[in-house]
Write a protein that holds these residues in place. Structure first.
Motif, PDB file in Angstrom:
ATOM      1  N   ILE A  76       0.829  -1.197   0.000  1.00 18.09           N
ATOM      2  CA  ILE A  76       0.000   0.000   0.000  1.00 18.09           C
ATOM      3  C   ILE A  76       0.865   1.248   0.000  1.00 18.09           C
ATOM      4  CG2 ILE A  76      -1.975  -1.126   1.110  1.00 18.09           C
ATOM      5  CD1 ILE A  76      -1.171   0.497   3.668  1.00 18.09           C
ATOM      6  N   ALA A  77       0.299   2.294  -0.584  1.00 13.39           N
ATOM      7  CA  ALA A  77       0.971   3.593  -0.664  1.00 13.39           C
ATOM      8  C   ALA A  77      -0.038   4.673  -0.285  1.00 13.39           C
ATOM      9  CB  ALA A  77       1.498   3.824  -2.076  1.00 13.39           C
ATOM     10  N   PHE A  78       0.500   5.771   0.220  1.00 11.95           N
ATOM     11  CA  PHE A  78      -0.352   6.881   0.667  1.00 11.95           C
ATOM     12  C   PHE A  78       0.502   8.142   0.737  1.00 11.95           C
ATOM     13  CE2 PHE A  78       1.197   4.281   4.112  1.00 11.95           C
ATOM     14  CZ  PHE A  78       1.857   5.178   4.926  1.00 11.95           C
ATOM     15  N   PRO A  79      -0.141   9.326   0.691  1.00  6.99           N
ATOM     16  CA  PRO A  79       0.613  10.575   0.813  1.00  6.99           C
ATOM     17  C   PRO A  79       1.341  10.620   2.161  1.00  6.99           C
ATOM     18  CG  PRO A  79      -1.620  11.017   0.067  1.00  6.99           C
ATOM     19  CD  PRO A  79      -1.576   9.572   0.472  1.00  6.99           C
ATOM     20  N   SER A  80       2.550  11.113   2.168  1.00  6.66           N
ATOM     21  CA  SER A  80       3.357  11.133   3.398  1.00  6.66           C
ATOM     22  C   SER A  80       2.675  11.906   4.519  1.00  6.66           C
ATOM     23  CB  SER A  80       4.757  11.686   3.120  1.00  6.66           C
ATOM     24  OG  SER A  80       4.670  12.967   2.538  1.00  6.66           O
ATOM     25  N   ARG A  81       1.844  12.882   4.190  1.00  2.00           N
ATOM     26  CA  ARG A  81       1.156  13.669   5.217  1.00  2.00           C
ATOM     27  C   ARG A  81       0.167  12.831   6.035  1.00  2.00           C
ATOM     28  NH1 ARG A  81      -3.796  14.345   2.969  1.00  2.00           N
ATOM     29  NH2 ARG A  81      -3.851  14.372   0.702  1.00  2.00           N
ATOM     30  N   LEU A  82      -0.226  11.647   5.546  1.00  2.00           N
ATOM     31  CA  LEU A  82      -1.192  10.797   6.241  1.00  2.00           C
ATOM     32  C   LEU A  82      -0.553   9.735   7.140  1.00  2.00           C
ATOM     33  CD1 LEU A  82      -3.811  10.137   3.404  1.00  2.00           C
ATOM     34  CD2 LEU A  82      -3.905  11.824   5.254  1.00  2.00           C
ATOM     35  N   LYS A  83       0.766   9.674   7.171  1.00  2.00           N
ATOM     36  CA  LYS A  83       1.447   8.594   7.896  1.00  2.00           C
ATOM     37  C   LYS A  83       1.003   8.497   9.353  1.00  2.00           C
ATOM     38  CE  LYS A  83       5.884   6.793   9.313  1.00  2.00           C
ATOM     39  NZ  LYS A  83       6.509   7.305  10.514  1.00  2.00           N
ATOM     40  N   VAL A  84       1.008   9.583  10.082  1.00  2.00           N
ATOM     41  CA  VAL A  84       0.666   9.543  11.508  1.00  2.00           C
ATOM     42  C   VAL A  84      -0.805   9.185  11.709  1.00  2.00           C
ATOM     43  CG1 VAL A  84       0.532  10.911  13.628  1.00  2.00           C
ATOM     44  CG2 VAL A  84       2.509  11.119  12.134  1.00  2.00           C
ATOM     45  N   ALA A 104       4.417  14.355  -6.229  1.00  2.00           N
ATOM     46  CA  ALA A 104       4.018  14.476  -4.819  1.00  2.00           C
ATOM     47  C   ALA A 104       4.747  13.431  -3.969  1.00  2.00           C
ATOM     48  CB  ALA A 104       2.510  14.297  -4.685  1.00  2.00           C
ATOM     49  N   ASP A 105       4.960  13.760  -2.692  1.00  2.00           N
ATOM     50  CA  ASP A 105       5.639  12.851  -1.767  1.00  2.00           C
ATOM     51  C   ASP A 105       4.654  11.839  -1.186  1.00  2.00           C
ATOM     52  OD1 ASP A 105       8.083  14.138  -2.107  1.00  2.00           O
ATOM     53  OD2 ASP A 105       7.676  15.543  -0.482  1.00  2.00           O
ATOM     54  N   TRP A 106       4.856  10.577  -1.504  1.00  2.00           N
ATOM     55  CA  TRP A 106       4.053   9.473  -0.987  1.00  2.00           C
ATOM     56  C   TRP A 106       4.978   8.503  -0.281  1.00  2.00           C
ATOM     57  CZ3 TRP A 106      -1.038   7.288  -2.700  1.00  2.00           C
ATOM     58  CH2 TRP A 106      -1.888   8.289  -3.156  1.00  2.00           C
ATOM     59  N   LEU A 107       4.387   7.560   0.442  1.00  2.00           N
ATOM     60  CA  LEU A 107       5.133   6.514   1.127  1.00  2.00           C
ATOM     61  C   LEU A 107       4.592   5.147   0.720  1.00  2.00           C
ATOM     62  CD1 LEU A 107       5.257   8.073   4.702  1.00  2.00           C
ATOM     63  CD2 LEU A 107       7.138   7.963   3.046  1.00  2.00           C
ATOM     64  N   LEU A 108       5.491   4.194   0.584  1.00  2.00           N
ATOM     65  CA  LEU A 108       5.154   2.797   0.322  1.00  2.00           C
ATOM     66  C   LEU A 108       5.484   2.022   1.584  1.00  2.00           C
ATOM     67  CD1 LEU A 108       4.419   0.442  -1.621  1.00  2.00           C
ATOM     68  CD2 LEU A 108       6.836   0.409  -2.278  1.00  2.00           C
ATOM     69  N   LEU A 109       4.552   1.222   2.071  1.00  2.00           N
ATOM     70  CA  LEU A 109       4.765   0.441   3.284  1.00  2.00           C
ATOM     71  C   LEU A 109       5.509  -0.846   2.961  1.00  2.00           C
ATOM     72  CD1 LEU A 109       4.213  -0.144   6.309  1.00  2.00           C
ATOM     73  CD2 LEU A 109       2.097  -1.247   5.569  1.00  2.00           C
ATOM     74  N   ASN A 110       6.585  -1.089   3.696  1.00  2.00           N
ATOM     75  CA  ASN A 110       7.300  -2.365   3.647  1.00  2.00           C
ATOM     76  C   ASN A 110       7.098  -3.011   5.013  1.00  2.00           C
ATOM     77  OD1 ASN A 110       8.959  -4.453   2.730  1.00  2.00           O
ATOM     78  ND2 ASN A 110      10.806  -3.461   3.485  1.00  2.00           N
ATOM     79  N   CYS A 111       6.264  -4.047   5.059  1.00  2.00           N
ATOM     80  CA  CYS A 111       5.876  -4.683   6.319  1.00  2.00           C
ATOM     81  C   CYS A 111       6.751  -5.903   6.596  1.00  2.00           C
ATOM     82  CB  CYS A 111       4.407  -5.094   6.253  1.00  2.00           C
ATOM     83  SG  CYS A 111       3.848  -5.932   7.742  1.00  2.00           S
ATOM     84  N   LEU A 112       7.538  -5.821   7.656  1.00  2.00           N
ATOM     85  CA  LEU A 112       8.414  -6.922   8.046  1.00  2.00           C
ATOM     86  C   LEU A 112       7.854  -7.710   9.222  1.00  2.00           C
ATOM     87  CD1 LEU A 112      11.753  -4.942   7.696  1.00  2.00           C
ATOM     88  CD2 LEU A 112      10.629  -6.410   6.003  1.00  2.00           C
ATOM     89  N   LYS A 113       6.714  -7.284   9.738  1.00  2.00           N
ATOM     90  CA  LYS A 113       6.068  -7.974  10.862  1.00  2.00           C
ATOM     91  C   LYS A 113       5.328  -9.197  10.316  1.00  2.00           C
ATOM     92  CE  LYS A 113       4.650  -8.391  15.122  1.00  2.00           C
ATOM     93  NZ  LYS A 113       5.587  -8.743  16.173  1.00  2.00           N
ATOM     94  N   THR A 114       5.658 -10.380  10.817  1.00  2.00           N
ATOM     95  CA  THR A 114       5.001 -11.605  10.365  1.00  2.00           C
ATOM     96  C   THR A 114       4.599 -12.451  11.569  1.00  2.00           C
ATOM     97  OG1 THR A 114       7.010 -12.949  10.276  1.00  2.00           O
ATOM     98  CG2 THR A 114       6.462 -11.693   8.305  1.00  2.00           C
ATOM     99  N   THR A 115       3.757 -13.439  11.297  1.00  2.00           N
ATOM    100  CA  THR A 115       3.417 -14.409  12.330  1.00  2.00           C
ATOM    101  C   THR A 115       3.292 -15.802  11.721  1.00  2.00           C
ATOM    102  OG1 THR A 115       1.942 -14.959  14.166  1.00  2.00           O
ATOM    103  CG2 THR A 115       0.899 -14.125  12.168  1.00  2.00           C
ATOM    104  N   LYS A 116       3.654 -16.784  12.526  1.00  2.00           N
ATOM    105  CA  LYS A 116       3.439 -18.193  12.197  1.00  2.00           C
ATOM    106  C   LYS A 116       2.302 -18.748  13.041  1.00  2.00           C
ATOM    107  CE  LYS A 116       8.274 -19.198  11.210  1.00  2.00           C
ATOM    108  NZ  LYS A 116       9.461 -19.956  11.600  1.00  2.00           N
ATOM    109  N   ARG A 117       1.850 -17.943  14.003  1.00  2.00           N
ATOM    110  CA  ARG A 117       0.863 -18.419  14.972  1.00  2.00           C
ATOM    111  C   ARG A 117      -0.553 -18.204  14.470  1.00  2.00           C
ATOM    112  NH1 ARG A 117       1.812 -16.769  20.764  1.00  2.00           N
ATOM    113  NH2 ARG A 117       0.337 -18.463  20.960  1.00  2.00           N
ATOM    114  N   TYR A 118      -1.012 -19.149  13.664  1.00  2.00           N
ATOM    115  CA  TYR A 118      -2.389 -19.159  13.198  1.00  2.00           C
ATOM    116  C   TYR A 118      -2.881 -20.600  13.200  1.00  2.00           C
ATOM    117  CZ  TYR A 118      -0.582 -20.628   8.635  1.00  2.00           C
ATOM    118  OH  TYR A 118       0.035 -21.323   7.633  1.00  2.00           O
ATOM    119  N   SER A 119      -4.186 -20.760  13.298  1.00  2.00           N
ATOM    120  CA  SER A 119      -4.793 -22.082  13.348  1.00  2.00           C
ATOM    121  C   SER A 119      -5.019 -22.598  11.932  1.00  2.00           C
ATOM    122  CB  SER A 119      -6.118 -22.026  14.097  1.00  2.00           C
ATOM    123  OG  SER A 119      -6.805 -23.250  13.946  1.00  2.00           O
ATOM    124  N   ALA A 120      -4.273 -23.619  11.549  1.00  2.00           N
ATOM    125  CA  ALA A 120      -4.450 -24.218  10.224  1.00  2.00           C
ATOM    126  C   ALA A 120      -5.833 -24.857  10.095  1.00  2.00           C
ATOM    127  CB  ALA A 120      -3.359 -25.246   9.962  1.00  2.00           C
TER     128      ALA A 120
END
Length: 170
Positions: A76-84, A104-120
């Protein structure tokens, strides 16, 4: 999509809308490199700000979005002014990468948060030939560490789908 983090907290995924224009790289050949790195490893130190533009995909896509997916719902991407406003809490596992979107200045999210803890057993996911999850229809997670971050991915997935925490269901 549900969670057992806090009493059946609702989870949401990002999805593109056909009413809005889409973001695209001005140099499409760069996407292969992006797709293999984003949501998988830190890229902030070697990030080069790409040129990005809005394109019309379909007749109904006439509006410019405030927040949008970028090629895949997992980006996802969004204008930098919306980050907070979008990400009010600090999370060391989220990187906000600058984009130049039509000047215009935008930001792209790089998500490094992951989980293995889910119910198969309780989750409904589709896996590719390599065993990675490529589609999540329902996921039941039980990872308390997720409450420290507003967004995450599933560890054994292709990281193409972001999952957002969205408050406690009554």
């Amino acid at each position: 999509v549900r969670s057992r983090i806090r009493a059946m907290e609702k989870l949401f995924v990002a999805a593109p809308s056909s009413q809005y224009k889409a973001l695209a790289l001005r140099t499409p050949s760069l996407w292969q490199d992006f797709g293999s790195r984003l949501n998988r490893r830190s890229v902030v130190n070697d990030w080069v700000v790409p040129e990005v533009e809005f394109i019309t995909v379909g007749r109904n896509a006439t509006q410019i979005p405030d927040i949008c997916s970028f090629y895949l719902p997992g980006h996802i991407a969004f204008p930098s002014r919306l980050k907070v406003a979008i990400f009010p809490s600090a999370c060391n596992e989220l990187e906000f990468l600058p984009l130049n979107v039509d000047g215009a200045d935008w930001l792209l999210l790089n998500c490094l948060k992951t989980t293995k803890r889910y119910s198969a057993q309780e989750s409904i996911v589709s896996r590719g030939a390599n065993g990675e999850i490529f589609l999540i229809q329902k996921i039941v997670v039980s990872d308390e560490s997720l409450s420290d971050c507003e967004v995450f991915t599933i560890d054994d997935s292709n990281r193409g789908q972001l999952i957002f925490l969205a408050g406690i269901e009554e």
